[in-house]
Design a protein around this motif. Sequence first.
Motif: not given
Length: 526
Positions: A217-220, A225-232, A243-250
């Motif tokens: 939350p201090a970074l975003m 936009l936060l792009i995250s691996d589906e298995l994080n 953090c409230g950012a938009k999350i996209a998953v790949f």
Amino acid sequence: MPPAGTAKMEPMIIEPMGLDKPTRKVTHTVEPEIFEPAPLSTALIAYLNLGLLVIFGYIRDFMRLWGYESNIGAKEFGNEGFAPLYHEFESFYHRNVYHRGSMLTAAPLAGTPGATIDIIEREWGEHLSSFKLTEKTKTYLNVGSYNYLGFAENDGFCSKETIKEIAKTGAGVSSPRKELGTLQIHEDLEELVCEFVGKPAALVFGMGFGTNSLNMPALMDKGCLLISDELNHSSLILGARLCGAKIAVFKHNDTADLERVIRKSIVMGQERTRRPWRKILIVVEGLYSMEGTMCDLPAIVALKKKYKIYLYVDEAHSIGALGETGRGVAEHFNVDTDDIDIMMGTFSKSFGACGGYIAGDKSTIEHLRRESHAHSYASPMSPPIARQVISSMTAIMHTDDGKRRLRQLAANTRYFRDELRKRGYIIYGDSHSPVIPMILFTLANICAFAKECLNRGLASVIVAFPATTMLGARARFCISASHTREHLDRVLEILEELDPIIGLKMSKNRKTSPFMDFWRHFWKRS
């Protein structure tokens, strides 16, 4: 120069198995990931198995409703007229599926998680609804702990230094780092982390999970936009949600899908307004602890540079366990750490302690010192824990003992993986990964596997739905530098004993038929 006192380090008892020291820097290439699917018959049995458990669960809930069976679920009371805080069905899976195998999980430990481990025996109540600890303990061969380099031990240089630190500074600090909780040992550790990971600044925290979840939350924030691996890991997922950012998953480790998500996100912009994103951050793990796979770091860095976006790498499991000198996945792939904007790691795996760190440029770390909830409100790392990390990290960097542990871990990993694959077990992950999932597919298989392993003196970890996919039930082996060749051979011997009983060898490459193995074992027993 190594800090004073490291020359007195006691040598590790484990033999290096005849390996020579590496003479040149090795750059590894990304290995193709092989996820062998479940045989059709096994898949049908797995779904039938889970379906029957659910059906019988409803039958048992009906019997509990009418008092024919004792109720082991949580119930609310004293709040008549209020809306329920939770729906009772939420505990259905835990009550009727997970609870059946509770004797095989969450075992109370009575010692350090080394090559062997002491487990306290339990006396169970009716319907496994409760248990009572006994005074009896039993020693098991341990292949379920993240003690990669064997620093989780009661004796040795690190333990002695930690005990001295307790006498010197006490067991804890009763103030956050931002107020009065920063000690000299915290600053010493941060300087050492900078030297170890190759970044100009670092910040350490008392909890690894909170390092991710409370710093994101201090970074975003909104508009990012936060792009995250589906298995994080769940700590990264929680941090992304907070953090409230938009999350996209790949798709997991699929750089082609990652580039598709990046291109689409840049073109479309923010929802409704279509304004450009304020910032875009890719979040990946160096080594995925459930799959044993490594992120395709060279390709991800290339995409980061191509589209001018930021990169966050969680090295909780890779730092200390990968790379010629234990510097993690960046060293493993010979990637310049300047190309990684934020490097996160934990001390609870390779260093035998707890807590975590974030390393980056000085401006980023200064921002976290001001804005991070983990730095401003949480308890700081205990000084003895910091001393344990300093001692183990210094050993890795400056002593023959530390280098020998790294070589021992690499040799153990190669040997155990090669043997499992050669014998026909389905395993996932990179050949250099000390985390080795062995896929068993069904709930019945993993429960039978865990029980039979315990009967033979082997403590392992089993994982099933919802932590994995429906057909992803597995046993997970964690290899350590504290294991000897005899330890690993004993594990393989136990697996060979269990294969005819449970059917562990499901790979298409196995040399014998499961049907013939079963009857061979049947006639041998009779």
